[in-house]
Design a protein around this motif. Structure first.
Motif, PDB file in Angstrom:
ATOM      1  N   ILE A 197      10.904  22.474  -8.709  1.00 24.25           N
ATOM      2  CA  ILE A 197      11.531  21.847  -7.537  1.00 24.25           C
ATOM      3  C   ILE A 197      12.082  20.486  -7.967  1.00 24.25           C
ATOM      4  O   ILE A 197      11.624  19.902  -8.945  1.00 24.25           O
ATOM      5  CB  ILE A 197      10.555  21.617  -6.343  1.00 24.25           C
ATOM      6  N   ASP A 198      13.073  20.006  -7.197  1.00 21.52           N
ATOM      7  CA  ASP A 198      13.592  18.657  -7.451  1.00 21.52           C
ATOM      8  C   ASP A 198      12.704  17.675  -6.717  1.00 21.52           C
ATOM      9  O   ASP A 198      12.499  17.812  -5.520  1.00 21.52           O
ATOM     10  CB  ASP A 198      15.009  18.517  -6.861  1.00 21.52           C
ATOM     11  N   ILE A 199      12.203  16.689  -7.456  1.00 15.42           N
ATOM     12  CA  ILE A 199      11.337  15.724  -6.770  1.00 15.42           C
ATOM     13  C   ILE A 199      11.943  14.327  -6.871  1.00 15.42           C
ATOM     14  O   ILE A 199      12.740  14.049  -7.778  1.00 15.42           O
ATOM     15  CB  ILE A 199       9.891  15.755  -7.316  1.00 15.42           C
ATOM     16  N   PRO A 200      11.594  13.419  -5.953  1.00 14.23           N
ATOM     17  CA  PRO A 200      12.200  12.081  -5.976  1.00 14.23           C
ATOM     18  C   PRO A 200      11.815  11.318  -7.238  1.00 14.23           C
ATOM     19  O   PRO A 200      10.772  11.587  -7.830  1.00 14.23           O
ATOM     20  CB  PRO A 200      11.585  11.381  -4.758  1.00 14.23           C
ATOM     21  N   LEU A 242       9.121  15.022  -0.738  1.00 17.78           N
ATOM     22  CA  LEU A 242       8.504  15.320  -2.035  1.00 17.78           C
ATOM     23  C   LEU A 242       8.925  16.671  -2.574  1.00 17.78           C
ATOM     24  O   LEU A 242       9.003  16.880  -3.778  1.00 17.78           O
ATOM     25  CB  LEU A 242       6.974  15.284  -1.915  1.00 17.78           C
ATOM     26  N   THR A 243       9.189  17.623  -1.673  1.00 16.35           N
ATOM     27  CA  THR A 243       9.478  18.983  -2.130  1.00 16.35           C
ATOM     28  C   THR A 243      10.934  19.385  -1.895  1.00 16.35           C
ATOM     29  O   THR A 243      11.284  20.547  -2.070  1.00 16.35           O
ATOM     30  CB  THR A 243       8.562  20.005  -1.414  1.00 16.35           C
ATOM     31  N   ARG A 289       0.847  -1.212   0.000  1.00 14.92           N
ATOM     32  CA  ARG A 289       0.000   0.000   0.000  1.00 14.92           C
ATOM     33  C   ARG A 289       0.878   1.256   0.000  1.00 14.92           C
ATOM     34  O   ARG A 289       0.590   2.224  -0.698  1.00 14.92           O
ATOM     35  CB  ARG A 289      -0.907   0.031   1.225  1.00 14.92           C
ATOM     36  N   LEU A 290       1.946   1.224   0.784  1.00 10.27           N
ATOM     37  CA  LEU A 290       2.827   2.399   0.821  1.00 10.27           C
ATOM     38  C   LEU A 290       3.455   2.644  -0.552  1.00 10.27           C
ATOM     39  O   LEU A 290       3.599   3.789  -0.983  1.00 10.27           O
ATOM     40  CB  LEU A 290       3.908   2.221   1.887  1.00 10.27           C
ATOM     41  N   GLU A 291       3.812   1.555  -1.233  1.00 11.16           N
ATOM     42  CA  GLU A 291       4.355   1.728  -2.595  1.00 11.16           C
ATOM     43  C   GLU A 291       3.319   2.421  -3.478  1.00 11.16           C
ATOM     44  O   GLU A 291       3.654   3.330  -4.251  1.00 11.16           O
ATOM     45  CB  GLU A 291       4.730   0.363  -3.192  1.00 11.16           C
ATOM     46  N   HIS A 292       2.055   2.001  -3.354  1.00  8.99           N
ATOM     47  CA  HIS A 292       1.000   2.621  -4.168  1.00  8.99           C
ATOM     48  C   HIS A 292       0.815   4.093  -3.790  1.00  8.99           C
ATOM     49  O   HIS A 292       0.659   4.950  -4.654  1.00  8.99           O
ATOM     50  CB  HIS A 292      -0.335   1.897  -3.951  1.00  8.99           C
ATOM     51  N   ILE A 293       0.841   4.361  -2.493  1.00 11.52           N
ATOM     52  CA  ILE A 293       0.619   5.750  -2.040  1.00 11.52           C
ATOM     53  C   ILE A 293       1.745   6.657  -2.539  1.00 11.52           C
ATOM     54  O   ILE A 293       1.511   7.773  -3.010  1.00 11.52           O
ATOM     55  CB  ILE A 293       0.486   5.792  -0.496  1.00 11.52           C
ATOM     56  N   ILE A 294       2.973   6.153  -2.490  1.00  9.75           N
ATOM     57  CA  ILE A 294       4.109   6.967  -2.960  1.00  9.75           C
ATOM     58  C   ILE A 294       3.996   7.195  -4.461  1.00  9.75           C
ATOM     59  O   ILE A 294       4.188   8.309  -4.959  1.00  9.75           O
ATOM     60  CB  ILE A 294       5.443   6.283  -2.588  1.00  9.75           C
ATOM     61  N   GLU A 349       2.923  10.860  -8.944  1.00 10.51           N
ATOM     62  CA  GLU A 349       2.209  11.187 -10.186  1.00 10.51           C
ATOM     63  C   GLU A 349       1.459  12.508 -10.021  1.00 10.51           C
ATOM     64  O   GLU A 349       1.508  13.384 -10.890  1.00 10.51           O
ATOM     65  CB  GLU A 349       1.213  10.069 -10.539  1.00 10.51           C
ATOM     66  N   THR A 350       0.782  12.633  -8.903  1.00  7.05           N
ATOM     67  CA  THR A 350       0.040  13.877  -8.625  1.00  7.05           C
ATOM     68  C   THR A 350       0.988  15.068  -8.606  1.00  7.05           C
ATOM     69  O   THR A 350       0.736  16.114  -9.207  1.00  7.05           O
ATOM     70  CB  THR A 350      -0.654  13.777  -7.239  1.00  7.05           C
ATOM     71  N   LEU A 351       2.100  14.882  -7.909  1.00  4.96           N
ATOM     72  CA  LEU A 351       3.074  15.965  -7.773  1.00  4.96           C
ATOM     73  C   LEU A 351       3.626  16.383  -9.136  1.00  4.96           C
ATOM     74  O   LEU A 351       3.691  17.577  -9.454  1.00  4.96           O
ATOM     75  CB  LEU A 351       4.211  15.485  -6.858  1.00  4.96           C
ATOM     76  N   ASN A 352       3.977  15.393  -9.943  1.00  4.17           N
ATOM     77  CA  ASN A 352       4.509  15.679 -11.279  1.00  4.17           C
ATOM     78  C   ASN A 352       3.524  16.495 -12.105  1.00  4.17           C
ATOM     79  O   ASN A 352       3.898  17.489 -12.727  1.00  4.17           O
ATOM     80  CB  ASN A 352       4.766  14.353 -12.011  1.00  4.17           C
TER      81      ASN A 352
END
Ligand code: ATP
Length: 431
Positions: free
Chosen positions: A273-276, A410-411, A250-255, A260-263
């Motif tokens: 910003i640099d994102i993971p 994330l940020t 589940r954590l893999e899915h949440i990340i 995707e949302t962040l991108n």
């Protein structure tokens, strides 16, 4: 110029100006900058979505308006009525020639920090005037990202049949260990602020199976670090009939969903910003393996010790990864044993920062009572919890994600205070 208490009603937000055919518009917001050249003056207004450029040229606008612009003060809330026209040079492709400017609320003081600066020296000065600090674009972007991430995580939970719950924040006993609790007066009794929703979310799996809560956790963290708050937001979830490996999936899915949302969001908002990087599968290292590796680097650690950020730095681990199967002794009483020495537990890390910790929980009453006794806990204080184990407690697992820690990653933010609206730490109880 007209000074008035009447707020002229906005008919367009900044983001709507580009796609409207309307010629005469009224906008409202606060002044973020004022520039004057010889015959031309600019006022930039910020609203909830972005910026609006107001342009006054001598001769083409009312003289009163042209003359009053240099007297305006940054941060004042104003409304402007005027003619909308396209402009290649303006930030969002349009600008307004003002017919009327109303000062709705005048700024009386100059802000002690520069509105447009990206990094500022004293975080304390900023936090003392946090509401004004949050008007800065770079900071507002962080909180708009926070908003999007929370929306996408909630959506993920709802789509997967989780029920959003709220558990008490004033509680009678500690769950994670007594030293980091804040005591409060509760009528004539001593009570505590909840360190986590742990026992309540576990109980709620008995009726709802899958629950989540996004709420404050309170930790009396006496140390001053850039990764600890005294009040943090935790995204907790708990699920019946699954084990800790299912929670890691589940954590893999949440990340993945969050990235995707962040991108999408930063692209559409032009946020730089640099994102993971996205990892489809997040690597898992056992506690045993890492302790061996740390010992090889020369650190004096023994099996059973905690793994600290300085150890992880030395190993040079990057990106997201899990540390699994921690010694029983390092984990709270509700965590299920895998063997005599290790537990069904994990920490989710990013580099040397812990983002989440989770486990399979004990669902058997005798087992949990024994665990509490081994940890020298008073089982009678937990009667309210233990009694529900008599009624078919399902096997269950879950975890808590520190929202601010996740946002730091994330940020690419180094100080946790920058991703909390009103941070609380050992030195700060206001604003
Ligand atoms: P740490 O060892 O980093 O202090 P912890 O082991 O005390 O964390 P847990 O009790 O496992 O943390 O809490 C679960 C998650 O909640 C952590 O992984 C972290 O993301 C977040 N968290 C815990 N304490 C704090 C805090 N004081 N400030 C911000 N986030 C926190």
């Amino acid at each position: 110029m007209s000074h008035t208490d009447n707020c002229i009603k906005r008919d367009h937000y900044s983001k709507e100006l580009k796609n409207t055919n309307v010629e005469l518009v009224t906008v409202t917001g606060w002044i973020s900058s004022i520039r004057s050249h010889k015959n031309i003056r600019f006022v930039t207004i910020q609203d909830r979505f972005g910026e609006i450029q107001i342009v006054a040229k001598r001769g083409t606008c009312n003289n009163d308006i042209f003359d009053m612009i240099p007297k305006l003060k940054e941060h004042s809330s104003i409304s402007v009525n005027g003619k909308l026209q396209s402009s290649e040079k303006s930030p969002n492709g349009v600008e307004i020639i003002p017919f009327q400017i109303n000062i709705i609320s005048k700024a009386e003081k100059i802000s002690p920090f520069n509105n447009n600066a990206k990094t500022l020296e004293s975080i304390d000065t900023r936090l003392d005037l946090r509401a004004i600090d949050l008007r800065r674009k770079s900071l507002r972007d962080l909180f708009l990202i926070r908003n999007e991430i929370l929306k996408s995580i909630r959506k993920y939970f709802y789509q997967n049949y989780f029920v959003e719950v709220n558990t008490p924040k004033i509680i009678s006993t500690s769950t994670e260990g007594g030293s980091s609790l804040f005591p409060v007066f509760y009528y004539n009794k001593e009570a505590f602020l909840a360190q986590s929703p742990q026992l309540y979310k576990e109980q709620l799996t008995m009726s709802f199976e899958k629950v989540f809560e996004i709420s404050s956790i309170f930790r009396a963290e006496a140390s001053r670090t850039n990764r600890h708050l005294s009040e943090a937001i935790s995204i907790d979830f708990e699920e019946a009939f699954v084990n800790y490996f299912d929670i890691m999936v589940r954590l893999e899915h949440i990340i993945k969903t969050s990235l995707e949302t962040l991108n999408r969001f930063i692209k559409c908002q032009n946020i730089v910003i640099d994102i993971p990087k996205t990892q489809d599968v997040i690597p898992k290292y056992t506690y045993d393996d890492l302790i061996n590796e740390i010992q090889k680097t020369g650190y004096d650690v023994e099996w059973g010790d905690d793994i600290s950020p300085k150890h992880l730095k030395k190993l040079g681990l990057n990106d997201f990864y899990f540390i699994i199967d921690w010694p029983n002794s390092t984990k709270p009483f509700y965590v299920k044993d895998k063997s005599k020495t290790i537990s069904e537990s994990f920490d989710l890390m990013y580099g040397d920062l812990e983002i989440s910790s989770g486990s399979t929980r004990i669902s058997n009453k005798i087992e949990i009572k024994n665990k509490m006794q081994n940890k020298s806990m008073h089982t009678n204080l937990f009667d309210y919890h233990l009694r529900v184990f008599d009624y078919g407690m399902p096997p269950h697992s879950g975890c808590g994600i520190g929202l601010e820690r996740f946002l730091m990653v994330l940020t690419n933010t180094t100080n946790i205070r920058d991703v909390s609206f009103y941070p609380r730490d050992v030195d700060r109880l206001i604003p």
